[in-house]
Design a protein around this motif. Structure first.
Motif, mmCIF file in Angstrom:
data_model
loop_
_atom_site.group_PDB
_atom_site.id
_atom_site.type_symbol
_atom_site.label_atom_id
_atom_site.label_comp_id
_atom_site.label_asym_id
_atom_site.label_seq_id
_atom_site.Cartn_x
_atom_site.Cartn_y
_atom_site.Cartn_z
ATOM 1 N N LYS A 33 40.089 44.408 29.269
ATOM 2 C CA LYS A 33 39.755 44.540 30.690
ATOM 3 C C LYS A 33 39.329 45.963 31.039
ATOM 4 O O LYS A 33 38.297 46.166 31.689
ATOM 5 N N ASN A 34 40.109 46.951 30.634
ATOM 6 C CA ASN A 34 39.793 48.329 30.991
ATOM 7 C C ASN A 34 38.463 48.778 30.402
ATOM 8 O O ASN A 34 37.714 49.531 31.032
ATOM 9 N N GLU A 35 38.162 48.312 29.196
ATOM 10 C CA GLU A 35 36.895 48.661 28.554
ATOM 11 C C GLU A 35 35.716 48.099 29.346
ATOM 12 O O GLU A 35 34.716 48.790 29.567
ATOM 13 N N ILE A 36 35.837 46.843 29.768
ATOM 14 C CA ILE A 36 34.774 46.221 30.567
ATOM 15 C C ILE A 36 34.596 46.979 31.879
ATOM 16 O O ILE A 36 33.487 47.340 32.279
ATOM 17 N N HIS A 37 35.705 47.205 32.555
ATOM 18 C CA HIS A 37 35.701 47.853 33.868
ATOM 19 C C HIS A 37 35.082 49.251 33.780
ATOM 20 O O HIS A 37 34.191 49.606 34.578
ATOM 21 N N ASP A 38 35.540 50.030 32.809
ATOM 22 C CA ASP A 38 35.045 51.404 32.672
ATOM 23 C C ASP A 38 33.572 51.435 32.277
ATOM 24 O O ASP A 38 32.821 52.320 32.721
ATOM 25 N N PHE A 39 33.152 50.486 31.449
ATOM 26 C CA PHE A 39 31.756 50.436 31.024
ATOM 27 C C PHE A 39 30.846 50.187 32.224
ATOM 28 O O PHE A 39 29.794 50.828 32.366
ATOM 29 N N ILE A 40 31.237 49.278 33.090
ATOM 30 C CA ILE A 40 30.428 48.982 34.283
ATOM 31 C C ILE A 40 30.328 50.213 35.175
ATOM 32 O O ILE A 40 29.242 50.572 35.654
ATOM 33 N N MET A 347 41.838 32.308 32.998
ATOM 34 C CA MET A 347 42.544 33.562 33.253
ATOM 35 C C MET A 347 43.818 33.651 32.416
ATOM 36 O O MET A 347 44.152 34.723 31.890
ATOM 37 N N LYS A 348 44.511 32.539 32.289
ATOM 38 C CA LYS A 348 45.736 32.507 31.484
ATOM 39 C C LYS A 348 45.429 32.860 30.028
ATOM 40 O O LYS A 348 46.164 33.634 29.388
ATOM 41 N N GLU A 349 44.336 32.310 29.507
ATOM 42 C CA GLU A 349 43.947 32.602 28.130
ATOM 43 C C GLU A 349 43.528 34.066 27.978
ATOM 44 O O GLU A 349 43.841 34.726 26.984
ATOM 45 N N ALA A 350 42.806 34.582 28.990
ATOM 46 C CA ALA A 350 42.383 35.982 28.948
ATOM 47 C C ALA A 350 43.591 36.920 28.973
ATOM 48 O O ALA A 350 43.616 37.937 28.272
ATOM 49 N N ASP A 351 44.584 36.572 29.771
ATOM 50 C CA ASP A 351 45.802 37.383 29.820
ATOM 51 C C ASP A 351 46.526 37.358 28.474
ATOM 52 O O ASP A 351 47.032 38.386 27.998
ATOM 53 N N GLY A 355 42.131 40.268 27.174
ATOM 54 C CA GLY A 355 40.715 40.568 27.338
ATOM 55 C C GLY A 355 39.905 39.303 27.449
ATOM 56 O O GLY A 355 40.435 38.195 27.500
ATOM 57 N N VAL A 356 38.609 39.482 27.479
ATOM 58 C CA VAL A 356 37.668 38.373 27.603
ATOM 59 C C VAL A 356 36.765 38.353 26.383
ATOM 60 O O VAL A 356 36.352 39.411 25.891
ATOM 61 N N LYS A 357 36.454 37.161 25.880
ATOM 62 C CA LYS A 357 35.558 37.042 24.731
ATOM 63 C C LYS A 357 34.117 36.863 25.191
ATOM 64 O O LYS A 357 33.823 36.034 26.049
ATOM 65 N N TYR A 358 33.240 37.673 24.584
ATOM 66 C CA TYR A 358 31.825 37.651 24.919
ATOM 67 C C TYR A 358 31.001 37.315 23.681
ATOM 68 O O TYR A 358 31.369 37.676 22.556
ATOM 69 N N HIS A 359 29.882 36.659 23.905
ATOM 70 C CA HIS A 359 28.969 36.338 22.822
ATOM 71 C C HIS A 359 28.409 37.632 22.235
ATOM 72 O O HIS A 359 28.114 38.588 22.965
ATOM 73 N N THR A 360 28.266 37.672 20.928
ATOM 74 C CA THR A 360 27.786 38.885 20.263
ATOM 75 C C THR A 360 26.386 39.299 20.723
ATOM 76 O O THR A 360 26.065 40.482 20.766
ATOM 77 N N ASN A 361 25.557 38.323 21.074
ATOM 78 C CA ASN A 361 24.227 38.662 21.589
ATOM 79 C C ASN A 361 24.328 39.411 22.915
ATOM 80 O O ASN A 361 23.536 40.319 23.198
ATOM 81 N N GLN A 362 25.302 39.020 23.730
ATOM 82 C CA GLN A 362 25.486 39.699 25.008
ATOM 83 C C GLN A 362 25.989 41.128 24.792
ATOM 84 O O GLN A 362 25.535 42.063 25.469
#
Length: 382
Positions: A33-40, A347-351, A355-362
């Motif tokens: 989560k923090n990585e996503i947030h900080d990157f944005i 959300m339960k799975e992400a917790d 974190g959240v799983k993203y496609h490698t292309n993304q």
């Protein structure tokens, strides 16, 4: 896993668990989560956006991905960066109140980032509903504001009913038509139940959100028949034919399957968001890729205090939802759910996985953006 069900444009469990697991292991990477947030925030501040506004956008985009709405999460970061860097969207400032009473307000979004405008308007509508029983705030001169459910959820978290809609750039054909003259105009309704439970409807008024076609393109997947048409108005399962001159169909698809209802809902959102607010509307809204002028989108935020009406609203909401969930299902492994349940599962799975799983292309696309604007690349946890 719910994330991949959402990513493939399906919410009815029609992908086997084995296929999902295989795709996860090969094509998806976990980002914290923090990585996503900080990157944005890094990306937006690098093009001049204020720290405050960048954080508001980061909260919105992460929430979208966290809830499983990948079409409106970090997938949209590229567009926000372009809006600000091109000058089509203002980097800082505050919305302006044009007219106000105890229960309503009309706002000029000052051409700011949509989430900044949306948060301002929804906070004002909530305040008015708590004081008078109802708050209605509409705005013009805004930009893409992300998932509508982000705002209606703020209302239900306060024990209120939130109803939110917006107009968008044209991407839909109307029933019986072939010209692209109306947007996918999202609609969201949130209502609280007991013990943190809630009803959460968050939908486009097209068959699916336009961003889901983009997500399938990114993953190299065809789209289901019935999502959209090519430039000649013919049904297609090829994302490129929709993205390059084609269009989405209204919710329900063709007229014979109820597409006129989705078309009607799109018009309803257009009236409440575009016509009432004085923003651009329908075919007058600029194309999504046009950065030569402001978007001038309109949003609508209606908040109702159910405690001003019949007592025990939350008890009866929970009773309704539980009755639906406990009703007999067609397949034992796929129980009946209510709007919002899939997001809670995601959300339960992400917790659980932190974190959240993203496609490698993304992820590759995000890192290309990082190189372009001179920020640190995003780091994967796995």
């Amino acid at each position: 896993m719910a994330s991949n069900i959402y990513l493939n444009g399906s919410t009815n469990g029609d992908i086997s668990k084995s296929v999902v697991k295989e795709k996860e292991s090969n094509q998806f990477k976990l980002i914290g989560k923090n990585e996503i947030h900080d990157f944005i925030i890094d990306c937006m501040t690098s093009v001049g956006t204020s720290e405050k506004h960048s954080k508001a956008l980061a909260d919105l985009l992460y929430t979208a991905d966290y809830r499983g709405h990948f079409s409106h999460g970090i997938n949209r970061l590229f567009n926000y960066v372009e809006d600000v860097s091109s000058g089509a969207c203002n980097k800082d400032g505050e919305p302006i109140i044009l007219n106000e009473t105890q229960s309503i307000a009309w706002i000029d979004g000052n051409n700011l980032l949509g989430p900044v405008v949306g948060l301002y308007c929804m906070s004002l509508a909530i305040e008015k509903a708590l004081n008078t029983g109802i708050g209605y705030v509409t705005c013009k001169n805004s930009n893409h504001f992300g998932i509508a459910g982000f705002y209606s959820l703020l209302a239900s978290n306060r024990g209120l009913i939130g109803i939110v809609c917006s107009n968008t750039s044209p991407c839909n054909v109307p029933t019986r038509g072939k010209d692209i003259v109306i947007g996918s105009n999202p609609l969201s309704v949130n209502a609280p139940g007991l013990f943190g439970d809630y009803f959460s409807l968050d939908m486009a008024t097209s068959v699916v959100a336009f961003g889901k076609v983009e997500m399938n393109q990114m993953m190299g997947l065809d789209i289901p028949k019935g999502w959209g048409v090519d430039s000649k108005g013919e049904p297609t399962c090829k994302h490129d034919k929709i993205l390059k001159g084609g269009a989405m169909l209204p919710l329900g698809g063709e007229e014979i399957t109820g597409g006129y209802k989705g078309y009607g809902l799109a018009m309803m959102a257009e009236i409440m968001s575009g016509i009432v607010s004085g923003s651009d509307y329908g075919p007058h809204v600029k194309k999504w890729t046009d950065k030569s002028r402001p978007a001038n989108l309109g949003h609508s935020f209606l908040v109702i205090n159910p405690n001003m009406f019949a007592p025990n609203f939350e008890d009866r909401m929970s009773d309704l939802m539980d009755n639906l969930r406990n009703s007999n299902s067609l397949e034992e492994q796929h129980r009946v759910i209510v709007p919002g349940d899939l997001a809670r599962s995601h959300m339960k799975e992400a917790d659980k996985q932190m974190g959240v799983k993203y496609h490698t292309n993304q992820i590759s696309s995000l890192n290309s953006l990082a190189d372009k604007i001179g920020v640190n690349k995003i780091k994967c946890a796995l």
